[in-house]
Design a protein around this motif. Structure first.
Motif, PDB file in Angstrom:
ATOM      1  N   ARG A  17       0.768  -1.068  -0.146  1.00  6.21           N
ATOM      2  CA  ARG A  17      -0.101   0.036  -0.107  1.00  6.21           C
ATOM      3  C   ARG A  17       0.924   1.249   0.050  1.00  6.21           C
ATOM      4  O   ARG A  17       1.917   1.447   0.720  1.00  6.21           O
ATOM      5  N   GLY A  40      -4.165  10.233   8.616  1.00  6.04           N
ATOM      6  CA  GLY A  40      -4.031   8.957   8.037  1.00  6.04           C
ATOM      7  C   GLY A  40      -3.861   9.150   6.373  1.00  6.04           C
ATOM      8  O   GLY A  40      -3.871   8.384   5.564  1.00  6.04           O
ATOM      9  N   LYS A  43       0.156  12.899   5.440  1.00 10.56           N
ATOM     10  CA  LYS A  43       0.960  14.227   5.509  1.00 10.56           C
ATOM     11  C   LYS A  43       2.033  13.950   6.200  1.00 10.56           C
ATOM     12  O   LYS A  43       3.280  14.589   5.849  1.00 10.56           O
ATOM     13  N   SER A  44       2.135  13.391   7.654  1.00 10.87           N
ATOM     14  CA  SER A  44       3.464  12.947   8.188  1.00 10.87           C
ATOM     15  C   SER A  44       4.543  12.187   7.414  1.00 10.87           C
ATOM     16  O   SER A  44       5.699  12.562   7.429  1.00 10.87           O
ATOM     17  N   THR A  45       3.980  11.281   6.587  1.00 12.22           N
ATOM     18  CA  THR A  45       4.893  10.413   5.979  1.00 12.22           C
ATOM     19  C   THR A  45       5.566  11.206   5.176  1.00 12.22           C
ATOM     20  O   THR A  45       6.674  11.171   4.560  1.00 12.22           O
TER      21      THR A  45
END
Ligand SMILES: Nc1ncnc2c1ncn2[C@@H]1O[C@H](COP(=O)(O)OP(=O)(O)O)[C@@H](O)[C@H]1O
Ligand SMILES: [Mg+2]
Length: 266
Positions: A17, A40, A43-45
Motif C-alpha cells: 500500500r 491517515g 501528511k506526516s509520511t
C-alpha cells in the motif's frame, strides 16, 4: 532554484500500500505551503520522506530534490548535514525527541555546536534571544531546567526555538501548534511568519486548522489517501462557506499583535 521539488513521489511502509501516492509539488524560496487532510492521509509520511527519516523497511519511489539536488544521488552524510542547518523539522510533540536526563541548555548548546557554531558566547546569546522570541520570558530558568520540569507547551516552544535557530532555508512543521493553547499558538504562527520575512525561509506546514492555513500560506494542498488531490492559492482555495469552522485561532493571531504581523498573500 526551487527549495523543494517532488515529482511522482510515493512511499510505502509495507511494499504494497502507498502511504504517499504519486505526489508532485514544488516549494519556492520563502514560500509557505500548508498541507491539510484527514488523519491517515499521508501528511506526516510525506514530511518524513522529505527529511529522510523514514523507518527501516519503508521504500520511497519517484524523485525528490532539495536545493536543486536529487537526494537519491546524495550521500547519507550530505543528507544528514542538511538536517538542522538548511532543513529543520518541528513535530507535534517535540519534547518526545529531547533527552530526558540532560538540561535544556546543554541540549540546545550541543545542537548549535554540532552545527558549526564554535563561539560559546554567540551560542549562549542566540539561545536567550530565540527563547525570548518564543515568549519564554525567563530563558535562564528554561535553560537550567530538565525537560520534565517544563510544561508541554514550554517544551514545544523550546523545540521550535531550536529548530528556527539556524535560520533554515526550509522548515517542515507537522502540526506544531496543535498541543499548545490558542494564545501560544498565535505566537508560534507569528514567529514562523517572521522567520520567512527575515530570512526567506520556506515553510511546509501540516495543520488541521484551515483558518491558520489560509492566514499564513501562499498555497494550500489537500491530501487524501496518500494523494495530493488539490493544490492551489490560499486565497482561492478557501471557500469559507464550505469550511464554516470557528476561526478562533485566526482571530487570536490578529488580536495579539496587529502591528507587527506582516500578511503576505502575494
Ligand atoms: N511507521 C509506520 N509504519 C507503518 N505504517 C505507517 C507508519 N506511519 C504511518 N503509517 C500509515 O501510513 C498512512 C499515512 O499515515 P500518516 O502519514 O501518519 O498520515 P497523517 O499524518 O496524514 O495522519 C496511514 O495509513 C498510517 O497508518
Ligand atoms: Mg500526521
Amino acid at each position: 532554484m526551487e527549495i523543494l521539488s517532488i515529482n511522482n513521489y510515493s512511499i510505502s511502509y509495507d511494499g504494497r500500500r502507498s502511504a504517499v501516492d504519486a505526489v508532485s509539488l514544488t516549494v519556492a524560496r520563502g514560500e509557505i505551503l500548508s498541507i491539510v487532510g484527514e488523519s491517515g492521509s499521508g501528511k506526516s509520511t510525506l514530511l518524513h520522506g522529505v527529511l529522510g527519516l523514514l523507518p527501516a523497511g519503508a521504500a520511497a519511489r519517484g524523485s525528490l530534490a532539495l536545493f536543486g539536488e536529487d537526494v537519491n544521488t546524495m550521500s547519507g552524510k550530505a543528507r544528514r548535514a542538511l538536517r538542522g542547518s538548511r532543513v529543520s523539522m518541528i513535530f507535534q510533540d517535540t519534547g518526545r525527541y529531547m533527552n530526558p536526563i540532560a538540561r535544556i541548555g546543554a541540549q540546545y548548546d550541543e545542537f548549535l555546536r554540532v552545527h558549526g557554531m564554535n563561539d560559546a558566547r554567540r551560542r549562549r546569546d542566540l539561545q536567550r534571544e530565540m527563547l525570548l522570541k518564543l515568549h519564554l520570558s525567563d530563558p535562564e530558568r528554561v535553560l537550567r531546567a530538565y525537560p520534565f520540569e517544563l510544561s508541554g507547551g514550554m517544551r514545544q516552544r523550546v523545540g521550535i526555538a531550536i529548530a528556527m535557530s539556524l535560520k533554515p532555508e526550509l522548515l517542515l512543521a507537522d502540526e506544531p501548534t496543535s498541543a499548545l493553547d490558542v494564545t501560544v499558538q498565535a505566537q508560534v504562527i507569528r514567529q514562523m511568519m517572521e522567520l520567512r520575512e527575515s530570512f526567506g525561509t520556506a515553510i511546509v506546514l501540516v495543520t488541521h486548522n484551515i483558518g491558520v492555513a489560509a492566514y499564513l500560506s501562499d498555497r494550500i494542498g489537500v491530501m487524501q489517501n496518500g494523494k495530493l488531490v488539490e493544490l492551489g492559492d490560499a486565497a482561492e482555495s478557501i471557500d469559507h462557506t464550505q469550511h464554516p469552522e470557528p476561526r478562533s485561532l485566526l482571530d487570536a493571531v490578529v488580536e495579539i499583535d496587529d502591528e507587527s504581523l506582516i500578511v503576505n498573500h502575494g
